[in-house]
Design a protein around this motif. Sequence first.
Motif, short mmCIF file in Angstrom:
data_model
loop_
_atom_site.label_atom_id
_atom_site.label_comp_id
_atom_site.label_asym_id
_atom_site.label_seq_id
_atom_site.Cartn_x
_atom_site.Cartn_y
_atom_site.Cartn_z
N LEU A 80 9.10 25.61 7.35
CA LEU A 80 10.03 25.58 8.07
C LEU A 80 9.51 23.84 8.81
CD1 LEU A 80 12.88 24.95 9.73
CD2 LEU A 80 11.38 26.43 12.20
N LEU A 81 10.25 22.82 8.25
CA LEU A 81 10.00 21.40 8.66
C LEU A 81 10.39 20.83 8.84
CD1 LEU A 81 9.66 20.56 4.32
CD2 LEU A 81 7.77 21.45 6.21
N GLU A 82 10.37 20.16 10.06
CA GLU A 82 10.91 19.12 10.95
C GLU A 82 11.50 17.89 10.16
OE1 GLU A 82 10.59 18.00 15.63
OE2 GLU A 82 8.38 18.11 14.24
N THR A 83 12.51 18.32 9.32
CA THR A 83 13.15 17.27 8.72
C THR A 83 13.73 15.80 9.55
OG1 THR A 83 15.06 18.51 8.24
CG2 THR A 83 13.37 18.40 6.58
N ASP A 84 14.02 16.21 10.37
CA ASP A 84 14.37 15.09 11.76
C ASP A 84 13.75 14.23 11.76
OD1 ASP A 84 17.47 16.26 10.76
OD2 ASP A 84 17.36 17.60 12.62
N VAL A 85 12.29 14.37 12.04
CA VAL A 85 11.00 13.17 12.79
C VAL A 85 10.18 13.67 11.81
CG1 VAL A 85 10.08 13.31 13.97
CG2 VAL A 85 11.44 14.42 14.76
N LEU A 86 10.14 11.90 11.10
CA LEU A 86 9.38 11.90 10.14
C LEU A 86 8.15 11.28 10.32
CD1 LEU A 86 11.96 10.88 6.93
CD2 LEU A 86 10.62 13.53 7.48
N GLU A 87 7.23 11.03 9.25
CA GLU A 87 6.31 10.49 9.20
C GLU A 87 6.03 9.68 8.67
OE1 GLU A 87 3.73 12.07 12.22
OE2 GLU A 87 2.75 12.66 10.53
N ALA A 88 4.79 8.73 7.91
CA ALA A 88 4.53 8.00 6.70
C ALA A 88 2.22 8.11 6.88
CB ALA A 88 5.14 7.28 6.54
N ARG A 89 1.87 8.37 6.11
CA ARG A 89 0.20 8.06 6.20
C ARG A 89 -0.39 7.64 5.40
NH1 ARG A 89 -2.09 12.39 9.23
NH2 ARG A 89 -0.70 13.42 10.24
N VAL A 90 -0.44 6.31 5.58
CA VAL A 90 -0.71 5.24 4.63
C VAL A 90 -2.43 5.05 4.74
CG1 VAL A 90 -0.29 2.84 3.69
CG2 VAL A 90 1.33 4.07 4.85
N GLY A 91 -3.02 4.89 3.47
CA GLY A 91 -4.27 4.84 2.96
C GLY A 91 -4.73 3.24 3.10
N PHE A 121 0.59 -1.29 -0.25
CA PHE A 121 0.13 -0.25 -0.07
C PHE A 121 1.29 1.19 -0.21
CE2 PHE A 121 -2.18 -3.38 2.11
CZ PHE A 121 -3.57 -3.18 1.82
N PRO A 122 0.51 2.49 -0.79
CA PRO A 122 1.15 3.43 -0.79
C PRO A 122 1.60 4.37 0.34
CG PRO A 122 0.06 3.73 -2.33
CD PRO A 122 -0.37 2.11 -1.53
N GLY A 123 2.37 5.07 0.77
CA GLY A 123 2.13 5.77 1.42
C GLY A 123 2.96 7.26 1.11
N LEU A 124 2.57 8.04 2.42
CA LEU A 124 3.24 10.06 1.92
C LEU A 124 4.58 9.80 2.82
CD1 LEU A 124 3.53 12.22 -0.36
CD2 LEU A 124 1.93 12.74 0.96
N ILE A 125 5.87 10.44 2.74
CA ILE A 125 6.56 10.76 3.60
C ILE A 125 5.80 12.04 3.44
CG2 ILE A 125 8.55 10.91 4.86
CD1 ILE A 125 9.93 8.44 2.69
N THR A 126 5.85 12.81 5.70
CA THR A 126 5.66 13.84 5.50
C THR A 126 6.47 14.26 6.71
OG1 THR A 126 3.80 13.49 7.09
CG2 THR A 126 2.87 13.97 4.66
N ALA A 127 6.87 15.88 7.14
CA ALA A 127 7.80 15.89 8.29
C ALA A 127 6.37 15.74 9.42
CB ALA A 127 8.24 17.39 7.90
N ARG A 128 6.34 15.72 10.75
CA ARG A 128 6.13 15.75 11.64
C ARG A 128 5.33 16.74 11.73
NH1 ARG A 128 6.94 12.64 17.29
NH2 ARG A 128 6.86 11.13 15.45
N ARG A 129 6.30 17.98 11.66
CA ARG A 129 6.21 19.40 11.44
C ARG A 129 6.13 20.74 10.90
NH1 ARG A 129 7.51 21.09 17.77
NH2 ARG A 129 9.76 19.87 18.20
N GLU A 151 6.93 -3.18 7.82
CA GLU A 151 8.08 -3.76 7.44
C GLU A 151 7.65 -2.02 5.60
OE1 GLU A 151 9.54 -6.75 5.96
OE2 GLU A 151 10.90 -7.13 7.95
N PHE A 152 8.69 -1.18 5.77
CA PHE A 152 8.36 -0.75 4.32
C PHE A 152 8.77 -1.06 3.83
CE2 PHE A 152 9.95 2.45 7.21
CZ PHE A 152 10.64 3.22 6.50
N LEU A 198 7.10 8.78 -1.64
CA LEU A 198 6.40 7.68 -1.62
C LEU A 198 7.10 6.59 -0.19
CD1 LEU A 198 4.34 8.20 -4.51
CD2 LEU A 198 3.62 9.36 -2.80
N ILE A 199 6.99 5.61 0.24
CA ILE A 199 7.02 4.37 0.31
C ILE A 199 5.99 3.37 0.25
CG2 ILE A 199 8.31 5.54 2.80
CD1 ILE A 199 5.96 4.48 4.13
N GLU A 200 5.72 2.15 -0.46
CA GLU A 200 5.10 1.24 -0.04
C GLU A 200 5.18 -0.05 1.46
OE1 GLU A 200 5.63 -1.23 -2.82
OE2 GLU A 200 4.38 0.34 -4.78
N LEU A 201 3.74 -0.03 1.69
CA LEU A 201 3.86 -0.80 3.08
C LEU A 201 3.61 -2.05 2.93
CD1 LEU A 201 3.13 -0.24 6.35
CD2 LEU A 201 1.37 -0.31 6.09
#
Length: 430
Positions: free
Chosen positions: A236-247, A88-96, A263-264, A306-309
């Motif tokens: 400003l992006l918090e690039t050191d702390v990343l998260e991904a959102r997957v549907g 499942f594809p997911g989008l990498i985003t900065a937490r803040r 795993e992704f 993008l990532i793939e979960l």
Amino acid sequence: MNTASENQQDTVSQRPARSQKPASRRSPFISAVLIIAVLGITAMLALWLTQSGESSDDATASASTSRILPVEARRIALTNEYTRQREFPGLITARRSVDLSFQVQGQITEFLVDEGDKVAIGDVLARLDTDRFTAERARLLAQLGEQQAVARLARQTLARQQNLNRQGHTSDQRLDEARTDLQRANNAVASIQAQINLTDVNLADAELIAPFGGTVTRRMLDEGSVVSVGNPILRLLETDVLEARVGLPPALVVDRKSGETLEFQWRGNTHSAVVQSILPSVGRNSRTLTMVLDLPSNLGAHDGELIELVLQDPVKADGVWLPNDALTEGLRGLWSVYALTPQPHGHTGANEDGNEGGNSSGKNSAANHYIVTRAEVEVLYAEATRSYVSGTLSDGDLVVSHGAQRLTPGQVVSRLQPDPSDIASREPQG
């Protein structure tokens, strides 16, 4: 004369009769020789034909032996479930992520960062012109001094009125007025002090401070621009702390919990992520639930990638895993596999003195001979090197695992390195 002529004729007519006597004596001998010669030739032809027939039989037997192909086969064990891998594809985003702006109006005099710069929490990013605030603060300080003097006078007046009132030289009305004047003077001092504090806040807000560590990804204005309150200046992006959102489909989220490790795939490599949360609202368009994943801090990814979960989805279905090399195309969209059945005794189709399958005796060679039969199957799930199939196979069947494209139904084959204890794994690895 006539008598002499007749004698001569008799002499001439009698000569052939004399010459034919020896010929009649040789005829039986010549006939016997001819008969013997014919019999000899016939015997030689019979011997040659016999030897040719034996050679042909040997060649046929040899050819029949050479047609018995050695094949790889194994016994299968049917299962009632298989696990399919789903991505499942997911989008990498900065937490803040924030668009920074000044809280006061003014002219930008200095930028201390530019696009792409990394900053830490509390770093000054830009400054405004503070001359107006400085002048206002000086004015307020002067007013404060004036009001403080008024407050001192009111305090002294109150003290004298209190002494006179105790001596009976002044009325209570005058004493109350003195108290009111002191209170009014103190309030004026406090008001001016508050204005000074507000000016100090404005002076502090004239500096744009990083609320968290990250990377400046965009600068909207330059020095000299006059900005109003809330006008975006920097992103400003918090690039050191990343998260991904997957549907994900709601059915796949039922057994997932916060803190679970999944795993992704990212840039062709496999990584692990931790489930941060699962948002409780189903998307109106996607009809999926959003899973938020905490990505490793050392991943090195960028916002927007993008990532793939990768999820393992169990499916209930009877079948067996087989290598893709074991499958051949069948009819009506089905696939075929080749099963091996032992060849009946007395019908080896080969020279039993042969040495098929590594056996040293004709009996053992015949025991390692099998007849190829076709079995129709349906591919339920396919991977790169194996497939899960369901069809006419039975538990314990001996199935050709490689080289099925070389075989035809009814063909006699031998099994490479047969092992009676060889039972196929319930879920073999490729």
